[in-house]
Design an enzyme around this catalytic site. Structure first.
Site, PDB file in Angstrom:
ATOM      1  N   LYS A  27      10.933 -63.699  23.405  1.00 28.37           N
ATOM      2  CA  LYS A  27      11.233 -65.125  23.414  1.00 28.37           C
ATOM      3  C   LYS A  27      10.790 -65.785  22.105  1.00 28.37           C
ATOM      4  O   LYS A  27      11.563 -66.523  21.483  1.00 28.37           O
ATOM      5  CB  LYS A  27      10.553 -65.818  24.601  1.00 28.37           C
ATOM      6  CG  LYS A  27      10.891 -67.294  24.715  1.00 28.37           C
ATOM      7  CD  LYS A  27      10.197 -67.939  25.895  1.00 28.37           C
ATOM      8  CE  LYS A  27       8.731 -68.173  25.599  1.00 28.37           C
ATOM      9  NZ  LYS A  27       8.053 -68.961  26.652  1.00 28.37           N
ATOM     10  N   ASP A  44      13.368 -69.525  28.071  1.00 29.13           N
ATOM     11  CA  ASP A  44      12.100 -69.896  28.681  1.00 29.13           C
ATOM     12  C   ASP A  44      12.359 -70.350  30.108  1.00 29.13           C
ATOM     13  O   ASP A  44      13.455 -70.181  30.638  1.00 29.13           O
ATOM     14  CB  ASP A  44      11.410 -70.992  27.860  1.00 29.13           C
ATOM     15  CG  ASP A  44      12.167 -72.322  27.894  1.00 29.13           C
ATOM     16  OD1 ASP A  44      13.301 -72.373  28.423  1.00 29.13           O
ATOM     17  OD2 ASP A  44      11.611 -73.324  27.407  1.00 29.13           O
TER      18      ASP A  44
END
Length: 212
Positions: free
Chosen positions: A120, A138
């Site tokens: 991420k 997310d």
């Protein structure tokens, strides 16, 4: 969800916010890397407040190393999990100096090899600092993608893969930011504000609310 509906969703998000970006404050790829690394389980507002004090003192890998671990902790102690984050950041700075001449690498493999940097975080750096068409999934993006029907998936990797496949190419670079902001301020977790949502008529969520 069909391709026409997805296109219209992103067209509307773009019309409302033509130039979206992260709410983290940064002026260099390294500053962004630090901010994102520290932002896990913390708010962007909280991270920005700490960075305002840290970056004037140390905003390069060498600067962080020179600050020392205790000095770094003192600057970021208002951020959750600061001990672990400080250790990871210090190790990352040493690696950047040893292997990358103090520069943030542009290859995913090199980014993900840095302590505290997962997929991420790597995607955020690649997209926001280097302009790559990636999407960092997310909790906000995972929720919005599943709830709306844009890209349903059982885990973040599946959602990322589907978004990269289904988001129209012309919107791909900024999709990450549009979806995060939409999830943060409109399509919130407990009671989505469907009544004030610009894509409500396109969204396939069956339990819409009337909250504005």
């Amino acid at each position: 969800m069909n391709a026409e509906k997805r296109y219209e969703i992103f067209a509307r998000l773009k019309a409302e916010n033509p130039n979206p970006t992260t709410e983290l404050k940064w002026t260099s790829p390294f500053e962004l890397l630090v901010a994102v690394l520290l932002s896990a389980q913390a708010t962007d507002v909280g991270v920005n407040k700490a960075m305002v004090k840290l970056f004037p003192v140390a905003n390069t890998p060498q600067g962080i190393v020179d600050l020392g671990l205790d000095g770094l902790k003192e600057h970021i102690k208002t951020i959750g999990l600061y001990n672990t984050k400080a250790n990871n950041l210090m190790k990352t700075c040493h690696l950047l100096l040893e292997k990358h001449a103090g520069e943030v690498p542009r290859r995913r493999e090199d980014l993900e090899a840095l302590p505290g940097v997962g997929r991420k975080t790597a995607n955020v750096i690649l997209n926001t600092a280097f302009g790559e068409p990636t999407i960092a999934v997310d909790t906000h993006i995972f929720r919005v993608a599943n709830r709306t029907g844009i890209a349903k998936g059982k885990n973040v990797t599946e959602v990322e893969r589907k978004l990269l496949r289904h988001v129209p190419r012309k919107f791909l670079h900024d999709a990450h930011h549009w979806l995060i902001l939409h999830g943060r301020y409109t399509c919130v977790a407990r009671k989505p504000r469907c009544g004030s949502c610009i894509i409500e008529d396109l969204c396939e969520y069956p339990e819409k609310t009337e909250l504005a």
